[in-house]
Design an enzyme around this catalytic site. Structure first.
Site, PDB file in Angstrom:
ATOM      1  N   SER A 102      -4.366 -13.066  -5.483  1.00 45.06           N
ATOM      2  CA  SER A 102      -3.457 -13.639  -6.484  1.00 45.06           C
ATOM      3  C   SER A 102      -2.038 -13.908  -5.962  1.00 45.06           C
ATOM      4  CB  SER A 102      -3.420 -12.761  -7.727  1.00 45.06           C
ATOM      5  OG  SER A 102      -3.182 -11.406  -7.416  1.00 45.06           O
ATOM      6  N   GLU A 120       1.939  -3.477  -5.101  1.00 46.81           N
ATOM      7  CA  GLU A 120       0.632  -2.867  -4.815  1.00 46.81           C
ATOM      8  C   GLU A 120       0.856  -1.389  -4.486  1.00 46.81           C
ATOM      9  OE1 GLU A 120      -2.700  -3.559  -4.829  1.00 46.81           O
ATOM     10  OE2 GLU A 120      -2.891  -1.529  -4.010  1.00 46.81           O
ATOM     11  N   ASP A 145       4.019   2.239  -8.704  1.00 43.60           N
ATOM     12  CA  ASP A 145       3.033   2.234  -9.777  1.00 43.60           C
ATOM     13  C   ASP A 145       3.343   1.012 -10.664  1.00 43.60           C
ATOM     14  OD1 ASP A 145       1.032   3.551 -11.659  1.00 43.60           O
ATOM     15  OD2 ASP A 145       2.787   3.247 -12.940  1.00 43.60           O
ATOM     16  N   ASP A 166      -3.565  -6.839 -13.438  1.00 45.41           N
ATOM     17  CA  ASP A 166      -4.963  -6.901 -12.968  1.00 45.41           C
ATOM     18  C   ASP A 166      -5.393  -5.541 -12.399  1.00 45.41           C
ATOM     19  OD1 ASP A 166      -7.385  -7.882 -12.052  1.00 45.41           O
ATOM     20  OD2 ASP A 166      -6.523  -8.827 -10.273  1.00 45.41           O
TER      21      ASP A 166
HETATM   22  N1  SAM Z   1      -4.631  -9.100  -8.317  1.00 46.66           N
HETATM   23  C1  SAM Z   1      -5.443  -9.098  -7.095  1.00 46.66           C
HETATM   24  C2  SAM Z   1      -6.042 -10.475  -6.918  1.00 46.66           C
HETATM   25  O1  SAM Z   1      -6.355 -11.118  -7.940  1.00 46.66           O
HETATM   26  O2  SAM Z   1      -6.192 -10.920  -5.788  1.00 46.66           O
HETATM   27  C3  SAM Z   1      -6.527  -8.056  -7.149  1.00 46.66           C
HETATM   28  C4  SAM Z   1      -6.060  -6.713  -7.565  1.00 46.66           C
HETATM   29  S1  SAM Z   1      -7.292  -5.465  -7.653  1.00 46.66           S
HETATM   30  C5  SAM Z   1      -8.271  -5.910  -8.993  1.00 46.66           C
HETATM   31  C6  SAM Z   1      -6.369  -4.120  -8.279  1.00 46.66           C
HETATM   32  C7  SAM Z   1      -5.337  -3.577  -7.304  1.00 46.66           C
HETATM   33  O3  SAM Z   1      -4.505  -2.632  -7.995  1.00 46.66           O
HETATM   34  C8  SAM Z   1      -5.934  -2.814  -6.132  1.00 46.66           C
HETATM   35  O4  SAM Z   1      -5.480  -3.392  -4.935  1.00 46.66           O
HETATM   36  C9  SAM Z   1      -5.416  -1.391  -6.295  1.00 46.66           C
HETATM   37  O5  SAM Z   1      -5.140  -0.757  -5.070  1.00 46.66           O
HETATM   38  C10 SAM Z   1      -4.157  -1.607  -7.088  1.00 46.66           C
HETATM   39  N2  SAM Z   1      -3.702  -0.470  -7.922  1.00 46.66           N
HETATM   40  C11 SAM Z   1      -4.450   0.550  -8.440  1.00 46.66           C
HETATM   41  N3  SAM Z   1      -3.690   1.336  -9.229  1.00 46.66           N
HETATM   42  C12 SAM Z   1      -2.438   0.797  -9.212  1.00 46.66           C
HETATM   43  C13 SAM Z   1      -1.230   1.140  -9.861  1.00 46.66           C
HETATM   44  N4  SAM Z   1      -1.138   2.204 -10.688  1.00 46.66           N
HETATM   45  N5  SAM Z   1      -0.150   0.365  -9.639  1.00 46.66           N
HETATM   46  C14 SAM Z   1      -0.223  -0.718  -8.823  1.00 46.66           C
HETATM   47  N6  SAM Z   1      -1.351  -1.092  -8.171  1.00 46.66           N
HETATM   48  C15 SAM Z   1      -2.454  -0.353  -8.385  1.00 46.66           C
END
Ligand code: SAM
Length: 285
Positions: A102, A120, A145, A166
């Site tokens: 994204s 991230e 976070d 996401d």
């Molecule tokens: N948005 C990306 C895309 O469309 O290419 C995909 C994201 S993936 C579904 C979710 C991401 O959130 C992962 O890389 C994960 O490591 C990260 N993540 C998990 N918990 C999180 C948090 N509390 N805050 C930020 N990132 C987090």
């Protein structure tokens, strides 16, 4: 944090979410004023479709793999073109072997002075993302976070923009976290566009989340749900949703054209279907 998006990049759920992200950015570009994209769960930004993770699931083959090969009606093809161009650009003249995440899709479509903030939390994914955006102008990469990021980044100084939310849905209370986080986000930046992805494994949990978000002040919104086949225990994710708060004016009519094409192209069985619910509350829900 066990979730790694490399297993799922380019699957049907990514296609839907990224088509919507690309259309929203195209709409924001209609006005000359700069805008900001805030990607709260950005991932690594770039995925190797020939890698071990992508190879283990093969999900991309039924997602972006099919979409890149599809012959679509001209109107749908024109609406998809900005998104598909970002995929073609990253692959150069070779076969499809890399998929943009994204933040990379967003940056590829944004103009010079539009600002990108990609956040991230996973330490390894953050390092990859940081390296990818090293020296890319008007782009900032954070390692917070997501809900801390939302509090510190909203409202953006441009007062225009889109927030992509996401989460990985590893936590059993992810819908609750999202509802709380969104309430805070809308309070800080009510005019922003929000694109919120969610899995559709439990339709009642999704409905409760939508109801809570509506009650929390999402006055205008469009909820898009997409199923590629009948769910089965061995199939993994077969349906997902995207809630768009403050959707651009023409997004619904564009999705009326695009969703039948996505459904036909990405269907795994005859039960592939989609639904859209739009609301515009006067004075709140
Ligand atoms: N948005 C990306 C895309 O469309 O290419 C995909 C994201 S993936 C579904 C979710 C991401 O959130 C992962 O890389 C994960 O490591 C990260 N993540 C998990 N918990 C999180 C948090 N509390 N805050 C930020 N990132 C987090």
């Amino acid at each position: 944090m066990n979730y790694r998006h490399a297993y799922h990049a380019g699957n049907f759920a990514d296609c839907l979410k990224h088509v919507i992200l690309a259309r929203v950015i195209e709409h924001l570009k209609i006005k000359p004023q700069p805008f900001r994209v805030i990607d709260t769960h950005a991932g690594t930004g770039r995925y190797d479709l020939g890698g071990i993770e992508a190879g283990k699931t093969g999900e991309w083959q039924n997602g972006i793999g099919r979409l890149m090969q599809a012959t679509l009606p001209a109107t749908a093809a024109a609406l998809l073109e900005p998104y598909l161009a970002t995929v073609r650009d990253i692959n150069g003249s070779g076969p499809l072997s890399v998929y943009p995440g994204s933040p990379l899709i967003a940056r590829s479509l944004m103009r010079r002075d539009d600002q990108l903030v990609a956040n991230e939390l996973h330490p390894d994914d953050f390092v990859e993302l940081k390296a990818l955006f090293h020296k890319v102008r008007d782009s900032k990469v954070l390692n917070l976070d997501a809900w801390v990021a939302v509090k510190s980044l909203l409202p953006p100084k441009e007062r225009r923009g889109v927030v992509l939310i996401d989460p990985p849905f590893e936590r059993s209370d992810e819908f609750d976290c999202m509802a709380e986080g969104l309430e805070e986000a809308i309070r800080r930046f009510a005019s922003g566009v929000y694109i919120v992805w969610y899995p559709l494994k439990d339709a009642r949990a999704a409905d409760r989340f939508i109801g809570r978000t509506r009650a929390a002040g999402a006055v205008k919104a469009l909820d898009v749900r997409f199923q590629i086949c009948e769910p089965a225990p061995d199939l993994g994710l077969t349906a997902s949703g995207v809630l768009i708060i403050n959707p651009p004016f023409r997004l619904r009519s564009e999705l009326d054209i695009l969703m039948p094409c996505l459904s036909a192209t990405l269907a795994k069985d005859a039960s592939s279907s989609f639904g859209m619910t739009q609301w515009e509350d006067v004075g709140g829900a």
